[in-house]
Design an enzyme around this catalytic site. Sequence first.
Site, PDB file in Angstrom:
ATOM      1  N   GLY A  46       0.829  -1.204   0.000  1.00  0.00           N
ATOM      2  CA  GLY A  46       0.000   0.000   0.000  1.00  0.00           C
ATOM      3  C   GLY A  46       0.861   1.251   0.000  1.00  0.00           C
ATOM      4  O   GLY A  46       1.962   1.269  -0.564  1.00  0.00           O
ATOM      5  N   SER A  47       0.372   2.277   0.689  1.00  0.00           N
ATOM      6  CA  SER A  47       0.963   3.618   0.560  1.00  0.00           C
ATOM      7  C   SER A  47       2.445   3.695   0.927  1.00  0.00           C
ATOM      8  O   SER A  47       3.142   4.578   0.426  1.00  0.00           O
ATOM      9  CB  SER A  47       0.190   4.594   1.434  1.00  0.00           C
ATOM     10  OG  SER A  47      -1.151   4.623   1.018  1.00  0.00           O
ATOM     11  N   THR A  48       2.906   2.841   1.801  1.00  0.00           N
ATOM     12  CA  THR A  48       4.321   2.941   2.175  1.00  0.00           C
ATOM     13  C   THR A  48       5.217   2.755   0.961  1.00  0.00           C
ATOM     14  O   THR A  48       6.349   3.221   0.932  1.00  0.00           O
ATOM     15  CB  THR A  48       4.700   1.906   3.250  1.00  0.00           C
ATOM     16  OG1 THR A  48       4.130   0.644   2.888  1.00  0.00           O
ATOM     17  CG2 THR A  48       4.177   2.310   4.623  1.00  0.00           C
TER      18      THR A  48
END
Lengths: 365, 707
Positions: B290-292
């Site tokens: 995801g966003s990481t």
Amino acid sequence: MKGKPDPFILLPVLMLLIIGVVMVTSASYPRALSASGGTDPFAVGKRQLVFALLSLVLMTVMIKFDYHHFRRLTVLFAVLTPVLLVLVLFFGEEINGARRWFNLGILNFQPSELAKLTLVFVLAHYFTEIGPEIRHFSTGVLIPLVYLGLICGLIMLEPDLGTVIMIFVIFFSMLFAAGVRFYHLSFLGLLAVSAAAVLIMEEPYRRERLFSFLDPMKDPRGSGWQIIQSLMALGSGGIFGLGLGRSRQKFFYLPEPHTDYIFSIIGEELGLLGTLLILIIFFFLGWRGYKTALSTTDTYGSLLAVGITSWIVFQALMNIAVVTSSIPATGITLPLISYGGSSLGITMMALGILMNISCERREKV
Amino acid sequence: MQGLNRLVIRRRTTLLLLSIFGIIGVLIGRLFFIQGIKAGYYQKIAEEQRLRDIRVEPMRGTIFDRNMNTLAFSFDTESIYAIPYQVKNPKADAEVIAEKLKLPVNDVYNRLIKKTSFVWLKMKPHPEEVQEIMEARIPGVEVAQKAQRFYLRGSLAAHILGITGIDNQGLEGIENYYDRYLRGIPGSEQAEYDSRGNYIPLGERRFIQAQNGYSLVLTIDQVIQYIAEREIEKAVLENGAKRGAVILMDPMTGEILALANYPTFDPNHYADYPSAVRRNWVLVDQYEPGSTFKIVTAAAALEEGVVHRNSVFFDPGFLVVEDRRLRCWRAGGHGSQTFTEAVENSCNPVFASLALRLGTDKFLQYIEAFGFGQQTGVDFPGEAKGIIPHRSRIKNVELATIGFGQGISVTPLQLLNALATVANGGELLQPRLVKEIRSSDGKEVITRFEPHKIRRVLSPETAAELSLILQSAVENGSGNRARIEGYTVAGKTGTAQKPQGGIYGQERIASFIGFAPVEKPRVAGIIILDEPQGPVKYGGVIAAPFFSTIVGETLKYLGVKPQQKGEGMGQSSGESSVVVPNLLRLPRADAIRILKQSRLNYRELGTGEYVIAQSPKAGVTVKPGTTILLYYDEASHYQKEMPTVLVPDLTGLSLPAVEKRLTELGLQLAVSGSGIALRQDPAPGSRLAQGATVTVHFVAAGKTKVE
């Protein structure tokens, strides 16, 4: 008429006696240590030394004692022996299911040892008496066989097959030397073989022994154990041996290391050199013994000498044949070396008689 | 009267002499055969029957933390074995042994009749059992010394250390990876025994010394590890997550300072735990980040010059790629924003478009350069590679989603290692768990593992620029709860949807990844909460605060000086904004106190003692003096007041004494082992509610010197 006793009989006897005391001491060390609770590892050796000294006295007496007197005592021996053999069945000490010994306190007396000497006395006297009649089957074979049957029958009741076989060997060698016909002897041989076959096949433990002789590795931890351990001891010794006192097999691997299997321990500690020396000494003893028989002018003495020599030498060879797994195990000791008071005493007594006979030798053979 | 024929007697006696000559000849032949030719064979089997080879187990190497604190070591215990060859009555002996050792008779019997020269009967017997067996003096049954592994700190660093089997073999973790160093080389004691099982006095005794195993010095610091474990446990429990993990790394060297999983286990009693709990999933499993993962997209885009810090984007709330509308997490979108702001906002359409601008080849080149899709080379068994979709299957839609971390699988360690690359100025390093291999006594260094540079991925300029953007994301953006008082923090939040049966479901993986201080990074860390069940599942909300605590404490522990006021992050965002604190589940008085400290106003709604909801939510940046709504609920059971007591130091006490102390305080006791208390959990000085349980590990007296 009397000369000096043959020093070449005395020499091997003394050598064997000394080797015996030393080897018994060594071979019995672990057992004595364990039996005495760690206090006296030489207990058995010390006792053997005492027996050796006592038997030397007995031998010395016999060297001095004119053997001809025994001829008059033949009947006494001939009667006393079966009586003792009967008594031992009732009053003997029972060891491992067999009654072979009288327990006389410090000394165990084994009448079957006496039986060997008695047989020699009886046959020497009998054949000297009957002379040429020996060539008839009835007088030459049958009558002696009856007495042998009595003695052997009683010993079989103990039971002690090893001694019976040994007594038969003495019997056979004396009949042979005295001049029984060959085909009579072969009948005797056949008889012995069939008797042995019956005795062995009837008794499971004897059968097992025979089979384990043929294939000891079939049950290495059971019936094959003794044979294998004995061979391991001999083999471990190699040519030069592990050194006196350094046997490992005597540490409860080899049963009877100071009696029946002492030769294996000799082989382990002293190597092939040691075992060959023992064989050579016995051969030398046999040679001097038979030479005595050949040189003496007296037929009775001659037969006595043959009987005594055959007894001691054949017993030794049979023992060695057993421990080298050349024949099935029979359970007889190595004369003059194995531990045991009464057998040593009677053996030395017989050798004393032999030396007494040797005093009568002619100058030339 | 005629006598016997003397001639016959002479002839026959001579024949007898010849016959003994013959027999002796045969016997001499036999003796030559036995004592000459076959001597070697008989010597060998005789030796085999009396020589017993007793294995002398080497002591397994000690495992130290980076400051030479012992984590795992071995000590000798007794074990009972049999030499079946020497057992005379297997049947009778088996019964005696079975009774004394409390084992099944059949089992013992079967072992005693095995055709081997050695069988174990019982490992780790009680001292009384050893005593009884020795007293029984059964031939062929003996007692040997055997090394036993002991994990001094119980579950501390359990997932790193792994476990060891009964035969001193490393089964999992570092114990397994470095087994050939730790194991050592067995020695042996050879002695001659008689058939009754006693030494032969004159016999030979050969002793080959066992070579003890090498010891290991981990890169782990037990204090940091402890902080990480304490916080991840709290994080998992507070958020009702399935599991959670933290990895902390020194970004300049690649050394892993702490690696904590919760739930965890005690390697001393590993069989009591399900094997899933023992799985060090942050290394051996992969997930959709995801966003990481946007850090990677940003790094590639900055390095390739397709974007700058201040490039302007407009986010209408979605991005149309071919026939797909890729939506931003925020309904309505973020509107006009700079790239820095897009990172702060974690705006999906921006990163999707960056991926498209880079193109598949360039983007994949960076993804691979950062080490994704391959093992990092960390010294741990079974490391996963992650999954990068095959080049041919990456169309524009896939490319765009990878840009914001979907459609790619990575391990948490890979992600952290990529972040460390940004932190250290652009070099990808090999992560390490072991610093040094030392001699068994730990004194002499055998091998030292220096930091291993794999490749340069970013220019120092790009790395520095990205660091500043990520710092801004923490100070002004979604990661603001990760801020640490007195230190600059760079980082990125992540709230990945968990694919379930091919579609994205309700479950989330909340994470935060970051490093600090930004100017001279000392610690890079990732914290992951798998399937949190609370009302809030955002990584920035539930994971970031724990990052803040863990890294903050770590920096203080490492002696990193906090920056002067005026340079810190509080100042850079000015006096004009305050982050709303998390007040959920707090008692009313505490909530109000915190709000006052934060220079915020409040309005109370409902009656009750505990805050069940707040508005605005925690983590939102507001102006000082903003009014926060607090909702109360009497029935809240989250934090019932319980009398708490101080846990006493129990080490060195006997079981009855420990029981008495704890009962007096109203605490429960969980016992492991027997003897005297060696270790306790929680540690002395902790506060516990009455009725809580203290686990105490006992060891046999005399074994405590190990401390």
